[in-house]
Design an enzyme around this catalytic site. Sequence first.
Site, PDB file in Angstrom:
ATOM      1  N   ASP A 131       0.885  -1.088   0.091  1.00  0.00           N
ATOM      2  CA  ASP A 131       0.072  -0.007  -0.108  1.00  0.00           C
ATOM      3  C   ASP A 131       0.929   1.421  -0.139  1.00  0.00           C
ATOM      4  O   ASP A 131       1.834   1.167   0.542  1.00  0.00           O
ATOM      5  CB  ASP A 131      -1.085  -0.159   1.238  1.00  0.00           C
ATOM      6  N   ASP A 222      -9.924   3.570   5.974  1.00  0.00           N
ATOM      7  CA  ASP A 222      -8.813   3.769   6.814  1.00  0.00           C
ATOM      8  C   ASP A 222      -9.254   4.214   7.947  1.00  0.00           C
ATOM      9  O   ASP A 222      -9.339   5.538   8.286  1.00  0.00           O
ATOM     10  CB  ASP A 222      -7.697   4.661   6.171  1.00  0.00           C
ATOM     11  N   GLU A 224      -8.111   5.160  11.863  1.00  0.00           N
ATOM     12  CA  GLU A 224      -6.827   5.280  12.627  1.00  0.00           C
ATOM     13  C   GLU A 224      -6.764   6.705  13.180  1.00  0.00           C
ATOM     14  O   GLU A 224      -7.258   7.653  12.528  1.00  0.00           O
ATOM     15  CB  GLU A 224      -5.614   4.766  12.155  1.00  0.00           C
TER      16      GLU A 224
END
Length: 328
Positions: A131, A222, A224
């Site tokens: 990634d 995502d 986080e």
Amino acid sequence: MAIGNRKMTDCTKYTILILSVVMLQTAVVHVAGSVCLSQGDCSGFDQGVCINVTAGCCGGQVQSGVCPGNSDIQCCSQNPCNAPTGQGTCLRTQECTGFGDSPIPGYCFGGSNTQCCVDSSLPPTGTFALDISAELSSLDTAQCMVKSGFSRIVVRSFRSVGSIDSNACTSMTTAVQAGFSAADGYLFPCTSCGDPAGQVTDTVQYLRSNCTDAWSGFLWLDIEGYGTYWGGNATVNQDFFEGLVTGCDKNGIPCGVYCSQDEWLSIMGPDYTGAADSGLPLWWVLWSGGGTYFGFVPYGGWDQPAFKQYNGDQVVCGFDVDYDWAEA
């Protein structure tokens, strides 16, 4: 995933790049959250490390009575490993004799002296992936990545500052032309910007308009950055996340979730299972163990991951990447 604006550079680099304090804090979370941390070498044995064998961390030989701690901590030796260049066995580096390749660090539990001794006659299992957050525009670099054993790539497509990553389509197109079998996107949401469904829509419209032939059609969310990108109110966080999922549904695309266990429990709370209940696959984060799911502990309603980020802040063919793996 590299975070924010770097791969999320304005964010953290794969749950990491944020401000130096958060960056350090994030890196610690990835490692400290692992139940497969080595507890040291096995007493009286030339090989093996002391780890939690009841947590599924050992696929090799187990010897009791030679490790400190409780009965869960036992000596694991001959643990299998799986790297992009082939399968092998976790051994002390000085014991890597008779193998076709040099020992590879980062694919075994234990200290830096325990590495994957690859038998190049045994092909790797599963799919090794990368990634990225920076623009991949060099065909030579992308082809080098493929030759290094990576066949799937995940590209940042939306940034934590609330804007499309306009490099995404260049990266996806280059990757597919070089021989990558799939190019997914990932969205690092801007929680302070509001309209989570709209952020998904903007990302999908950009990808469909500019690289529909290269983009796989899959988008990772995502999640986080607790305390930096996400606040401490789990209910508010859950509502925002469900807005992202609504955006996926409205645009008719499959989505998944990238999040470590520590981050998920902090951001969404210990009892929230909305993502798993909706059928979203998990991209698990554990910077250890290489191409295996050893050491996975269920959380968030997920019984098993679909994808794993097993190392970050790496360089392949001169390009900054994170390492990933999928069993299938």
